[in-house]
Design an enzyme around this catalytic site. Structure first.
Site, PDB file in Angstrom:
ATOM      1  N   SER A 192       2.631   2.944  -1.031  1.00  0.00           N
ATOM      2  CA  SER A 192       3.294   2.694  -2.854  1.00  0.00           C
ATOM      3  C   SER A 192       3.994   4.163  -3.027  1.00  0.00           C
ATOM      4  O   SER A 192       4.237   3.770  -4.405  1.00  0.00           O
ATOM      5  CB  SER A 192       1.318   2.634  -3.142  1.00  0.00           C
ATOM      6  OG  SER A 192       0.934   3.728  -3.163  1.00  0.00           O
ATOM      7  N   HIS A 220       1.777  -4.157  -2.597  1.00  0.00           N
ATOM      8  CA  HIS A 220       2.836  -3.675  -3.360  1.00  0.00           C
ATOM      9  C   HIS A 220       4.028  -5.044  -2.384  1.00  0.00           C
ATOM     10  O   HIS A 220       5.596  -4.265  -1.823  1.00  0.00           O
ATOM     11  CB  HIS A 220       3.107  -2.236  -2.990  1.00  0.00           C
ATOM     12  CG  HIS A 220       2.794  -1.746  -3.835  1.00  0.00           C
ATOM     13  ND1 HIS A 220       3.101  -1.222  -5.125  1.00  0.00           N
ATOM     14  CD2 HIS A 220       1.392  -0.941  -3.674  1.00  0.00           C
ATOM     15  CE1 HIS A 220       2.244  -0.685  -5.658  1.00  0.00           C
ATOM     16  NE2 HIS A 220       1.284   0.212  -5.025  1.00  0.00           N
ATOM     17  N   LYS A 251      -0.363  -6.999  -8.843  1.00  0.00           N
ATOM     18  CA  LYS A 251       0.305  -6.311  -8.979  1.00  0.00           C
ATOM     19  C   LYS A 251       1.872  -7.793  -9.248  1.00  0.00           C
ATOM     20  O   LYS A 251       1.490  -8.395 -10.337  1.00  0.00           O
ATOM     21  CB  LYS A 251       0.880  -5.033  -8.232  1.00  0.00           C
ATOM     22  CG  LYS A 251       0.220  -4.237  -7.500  1.00  0.00           C
ATOM     23  CD  LYS A 251       0.563  -3.490  -6.788  1.00  0.00           C
ATOM     24  CE  LYS A 251      -0.807  -2.332  -6.631  1.00  0.00           C
ATOM     25  NZ  LYS A 251      -2.413  -2.316  -7.046  1.00  0.00           N
TER      26      LYS A 251
END
Length: 406
Positions: A192, A220, A251
């Protein structure tokens, strides 16, 4: 005779105040900026007014997508606000089972278990599955949730240098030489802070060579990495060949909250029996679950959002380098703009806000000392004018602070 002692509470709180003042004096105090609008490419902040948002994990722009919001409303209407319970008592609805099955299909696994947060998914993963006779080999830059989860486990612990396959093989050899019963290699799919994409194809080959399992954290990556957005394993052409996948709904997959672990049916079943964050945390709210199903509907119907994100990322990476900034190389929408000095990173972030761009500085202990940066996160929600304005603001602020040539 009773004597009066110093109030230990007073001493403790004085110590805490001193620690906080030290953080402020060093210019490293983290301030939370207040957003007064829904998440999106443009947001209104109490401090900076209307700004372009370059620091959300809203990779696909789905946090405020009308179809996602509508699905959340419908689930709220049909399934209520919350379950007031953990899953195995009376907290499992048909929606939860549907989402778990859909995630397993999307990720190429047999089954999935939902958690209240991705941190809980990693925190509750290792201890139920591995014991003193086993070994876990972890990339040295793995996320804090992975590190904390491994600490709760009694397995032997090994670390390999970041993304270093030669050192990973050394650690695999060491674990086998020590007689480990089961060996699990675990890595972030995407790291990240740097946007580095793990070399899963090569890691898979090594784990096969040494008879080890492979697990990845896809927080991610899920939703946009790979040709159809399945994640790092699709991007590295090892789809369907990963033993354990953890990830988040917070996310790219809608941006609310909730996490998951996905893998073989027997692994997921054991986690349902013994994973403490699952057993002792309330069920993910029905509105989040319903909205997450709608997200998967969108992603399975079209790759348009991940394609736009890919194009936006390529444009921004090229433009910010042309402006004179140093960035970490790669193709991921995490774009670390290197400043190196923590105070300068804070100053750059503050000046950007004044110029209408919301981007946060990262520094120790979030990143190593001397590696301070502004971490930009590009979104499919951004249009070209957002990115052009952002590059112009970075250029102006960078020149004013002496970070790039005038």
């Amino acid at each position: 005779m009773m004597t009066t002692s110093v109030n230990s509470g007073d001493a403790f709180y004085a110590h805490v105040r001193q620690e906080l003042q030290g953080i402020r004096d060093a210019g490293l105090f983290k301030k939370e900026r207040v957003i007064t609008t829904p998440q999106g490419a443009d947001v209104h902040t109490a401090e900076g007014g209307d700004v372009i948002n370059l620091c959300a994990n809203n990779y696909l722009g789905l946090s405020s997508h009308p179809d996602v919001i509508a699905a959340a409303h419908e689930a709220l209407r049909t399934h209520g606000y919350g379950l007031s319970s953990v899953r195995f008592i009376c907290g499992t609805q048909d929606l939860h089972k549907t989402l778990e099955a859909r995630l397993a299909r999307f990720l190429g696994t047999e089954d999935t278990i939902l958690y209240a947060a991705a941190f809980d998914a990693n925190g509750g993963l290792f201890e139920p599955l591995l014991g003193e006779q086993d070994a876990i080999i972890s990339d040295e830059l793995n996320h804090a949730s992975i590190i904390d989860g491994i600490r709760l486990c009694k397995a032997q612990r090994y670390r390999y240098k970041h993304n270093d396959l030669a050192d990973l093989e050394v650690q695999l050899q060491a674990a086998r030489a020590k007689g480990a019963r089961h060996v699990l290699v675990f890595t972030d799919g995407v790291f990240s802070m740097d946007g580095t994409i793990a070399q899963l194809d090569k890691i898979r080959a090594l784990t096969d060579q040494y008879g080890a399992l492979l697990g990845i954290d896809e927080c991610h990556a899920s939703g946009f990495l790979g040709k159809t957005g399945r994640g790092t394993h699709e991007y590295r052409n090892v789809f369907g060949k990963i033993d354990i996948i953890t990830g988040t709904l917070g996310k790219a997959l809608g941006g609310a909250s909730g996490g998951f672990t996905s893998g073989r049916k027997e692994v997921i079943e054991l986690l349902r029996q013994r994973s403490r964050p699952y057993l002792f945390s309330n069920t993910v709210a029905p509105s989040i679950v319903g909205a997450s199903i709608a997200v998967l509907d969108l992603l399975e119907a079209s790759t348009a959002l991940r394609d736009k994100l890919e194009a936006n990322t390529a444009y921004f990476r090229a433009a910010i380098q042309a402006a004179g900034f140093e960035i970490k190389p790669g193709t991921h929408p995490i774009v670390p703009i290197m400043v190196y000095d923590a105070v300068k990173a804070q100053q750059l972030s503050a000046r950007l806000l004044e110029l209408g761009v919301y981007a946060v500085g990262f520094f120790f202990p979030v990143v190593p000392k001397g590696q301070a940066r502004i971490r930009v996160q590009v979104s499919a929600g951004h249009e070209r004018h957002h990115l052009e304005k952002a590059v112009a603001a970075f250029t102006q602020a960078g020149r004013e602070l002496g970070l790039i040539p005038a």
